[in-house]
Scaffold this motif. Sequence first.
Motif, short mmCIF file in Angstrom:
data_model
loop_
_atom_site.label_atom_id
_atom_site.label_comp_id
_atom_site.label_asym_id
_atom_site.label_seq_id
_atom_site.Cartn_x
_atom_site.Cartn_y
_atom_site.Cartn_z
N ARG A 20 43.36 25.48 41.52
CA ARG A 20 42.23 26.27 42.01
C ARG A 20 40.98 25.74 41.30
O ARG A 20 40.49 26.34 40.36
N TRP B 233 34.85 27.10 33.29
CA TRP B 233 36.04 26.25 33.30
C TRP B 233 35.97 25.06 32.35
O TRP B 233 36.93 24.31 32.24
N TYR C 197 46.18 38.85 27.10
CA TYR C 197 45.13 39.84 26.83
C TYR C 197 45.59 40.99 25.93
O TYR C 197 44.82 41.52 25.15
N LYS D 189 51.68 30.24 29.86
CA LYS D 189 51.03 31.55 29.77
C LYS D 189 51.97 32.67 30.20
O LYS D 189 52.99 32.40 30.80
N HIS D 190 51.70 33.93 29.92
CA HIS D 190 50.65 34.49 29.09
C HIS D 190 51.36 34.96 27.85
O HIS D 190 52.17 35.89 27.93
N HIS E 6 37.62 34.62 37.78
CA HIS E 6 39.01 34.54 37.34
C HIS E 6 39.93 35.36 38.23
O HIS E 6 41.04 35.70 37.84
N GLU F 118 47.42 40.43 41.48
CA GLU F 118 46.95 40.46 40.10
C GLU F 118 46.04 41.69 40.00
O GLU F 118 45.42 42.10 40.99
N ASP G 6 43.05 26.89 37.22
CA ASP G 6 44.34 27.54 37.54
C ASP G 6 45.10 26.61 38.46
O ASP G 6 44.50 25.85 39.23
N ARG H 271 46.14 45.61 31.76
CA ARG H 271 46.72 44.38 31.22
C ARG H 271 45.89 43.82 30.08
O ARG H 271 46.37 43.04 29.28
N ARG I 79 52.10 41.19 39.43
CA ARG I 79 51.94 39.75 39.37
C ARG I 79 53.28 39.03 39.30
O ARG I 79 53.32 37.86 38.91
N ASP J 189 43.45 33.67 27.16
CA ASP J 189 43.31 34.00 28.56
C ASP J 189 41.82 34.31 28.73
O ASP J 189 41.10 34.60 27.77
C1 BGC Z 1 44.52 35.22 34.33
C2 BGC Z 1 45.01 33.84 33.96
C3 BGC Z 1 44.09 32.80 34.57
C4 BGC Z 1 42.68 33.05 34.10
C5 BGC Z 1 41.67 32.07 34.67
C6 BGC Z 1 43.05 35.42 34.00
O1 BGC Z 1 42.58 36.61 34.53
O2 BGC Z 1 45.27 36.18 33.64
O3 BGC Z 1 46.31 33.65 34.40
O4 BGC Z 1 44.53 31.52 34.21
O5 BGC Z 1 42.27 34.35 34.51
O6 BGC Z 1 41.47 32.28 36.02
#
Ligand code: BGC
Length: 799
Positions: free
Chosen positions: A48, A25, A197, A150-151, A56, A415, A42, A161, A117, A229
């Motif tokens: 988060r 991070w 991605y 994003k994204h 992630h 996700e 996040d 993805r 998502r 990302d």
């Molecule tokens: C997600 C992002 C997220 C990043 C960090 C990725 O897998 O697509 O939206 O910000 O992880 O957790």
Amino acid sequence: MKHKEIIDKMSLEEKIAFCSGKSFWQTKDFSKYGIPSLFLSDGPHGLRKQVGENDHLGLNGSVRTTCFPTASAASATWDLELIEEMGNAIGKEAVKEEVNVVLGPGVNMKRSPICGRNFEYFSEDPFLSGKLGSAWIQGVQSNGVGTSLKHFALNNQELKRMSTDVLVDERALREYYLTAFEMAVKESKPTTVMCAYNKIDGIYCSDNKRLLWDILREEWGFDGAVVTDWGATNDRVEGFKAGLDLEMPGSKGRFDKEVKEAVESGILDESYIDKAVDRLLELIDRTTNTDKSIVDEDIHLKNHQLARKVAAAGGVLLKNEDKILPLKKDMNVTVIGELAKTPRYQGTGSSLVTPTKLNSLLDGISEYTKKINFAPGYTLGDYDNDDLIKEAVEKAKGCDKLILCIGLTDIYESESFDREHMRIPNNQMKLLKNLLNVNKDIIVVLVGGSAIEMPWADNVKSILHMQLSGQAGGLAAADLLFGKENPSGKLTETYPYKYEDVVNSSYFIKNPKLGDYLESMYCGYRYFETTEKEVRYPFGYGLSYTEFKYSDIDIRILDKYEIEVTATIQNIGDFDGAEVAQLYVAPQTHGAYRPVKELKGFNKVNLKKGEINKVSFKLDKRSFAIYSLDKGDWIVEEGKYYIQIGASCKDIRLEQVVELKGEKPVKSDCSEWYYSLKGIPTKKDFVTIYGEYPEYVPQTRGCYDMTSSIKEMKETSLVNKIMYKAMEKTIAKTNGGKVDYTNSRFRMIMDSASDNPMKSMPLFSPESMSVELAEFFVDTANGHMIKGLKKILKRSKSK
Ligand code: BGC
């Protein structure tokens, strides 16, 4: 360059290293130059912040912060001030937690209702998403905290993805998929943009110069930093050339050597790196001057109240036969449904927030009445349980008021994987059927982060859709049920009768490596309105306990395309309330193909009982324009345009026509499908707007590379198959011991890990998964196991 003085002091190695994260991070700090580290977290519906183990996918814990409604629920408020207030609150929590950049908002379009998502995205409409995204960014950034839009771009599905190649025609790209990003960049200046991605037209977003440089910076004037990302870097050298500044998380130095060699051999000009460093230093300047004194001591308490307010404002009343709602205080109510007790209030994955508090629907209802009779009726796992149904049916017989809480559980949207259909779980459907045999007056409180098929809607009395309404959602739902708040939320995506009605349902994610967007910009209501196909609930729809009358549309042309539109709205019912008036532009130009109408303005007004007020909207060139392929620019076709104001895209109450001067309308030279929308578009239609492209040939032995995944390679390679099985076992161990694809956490990790391109495996896997080992799996799948082994041996010797 603004930070030339520092940059001149840094060595090439230091500059390269600075452009790649220090940890999961954090960015790298260089104390000798006074460069601090930034902390990114996040997003988007709360923070988060992880302080222990990192990931992630929201697997490990994070500090307690307020979990606001997810974007799909928050968007249903259509309230820019409220979304800004929510952004501001998240920004303050970021200041408290010493987070510099919050990774949000997500403004990808909901191309399909089954994208796993969708709960993290605002809408199927780019104008609405752009406005809400801008408001959120302004809110967060007003505290001196950064954001990450994003994204970017076209990350519209979860299946593959990380590697899908999106083929989209230029007009759909500009008029539909990029618009929200463009609006947010121009209106709110996000400090960072996060590249997606996937690939676009064969080029990964992380090194896509057209996307990251030509469009984002040159055309839109973006002056912030571009961050990947997590693990999205493909080619770091090309990335620098394209304007990619920060690689997250760091690739453990993997790319640094390549970049240095590229500079030394003249392939990459050092100035690209200097500019990236300059932009990152600027990011530090913009996001490190926060002031903790702005954070109130009772911030969590206040934000819980705000979360309740947002959730209530986003609750959508879909049906209210015989005015069964609102309910009266202190009345007897029977509440059925495990989700009323164990709330599903957010989605799974990287946006998973550890809430400061959590209130269920039962908690909420108990604020209004203590006479509650509860039965779970079903389990959250989709298993038959006749005893639970029996108990619920007994309680439902002849009861006073019956509230049934049903909806999507975690395994139905997440996700990392897409939905298989749009239905609610079978065990809940079975319960509903049984309840209807004994009681027709059912009030449904619906939960779920994306559009749902509701073949049962005609049989129940009322439906209040709360979506994923955050930690205080249970309280908000009760506020609406008991009329303390009057529902004012409206849908921000279409609810079709059935999935098969969706234009791309027969081919969406069927050919995941190549995402050909055959339908162009005809997604959501753009398709349904143009084809006049009936839907269950249209975009923009939502009821209130009161009624609103629209009158007196007035149009003032201020300049060529600058138009002010006003209308009068009156609350003519028995409750105070709020109405979202929506403005659609419906072109009558008969030139280029385009949807019959598009949202170009909205306005939420609070009106007391009997109150009357004016709403006004501003239109400009872009409200009427299409993207001209010939000019490479936006043009307005000459002719008539209806300005329509209504309560949903279908419920148009006022209309007036304007005649605009502009370019001569020209029929597009393309397949008739894009005018008639008859049947399903084919590749043959699509090439007439996109151009020729090769058939997708599935990868096989001999042509795998570092962008292939274990899931793909296991099809032809025994070693990869064994690896896949080993992954299943290892992941199962941390998830109750069983290989269980009906367990959402297991499925999310498994789908994510096994579908990870090998290039990013070392980033997300245990230390033992080195780059060499990842290469070994690829070599082996290509039939060169010995070559792979040799590489491993050679590199381990050289270490
Ligand atoms: C997600 C992002 C997220 C990043 C960090 C990725 O897998 O697509 O939206 O910000 O992880 O957790």
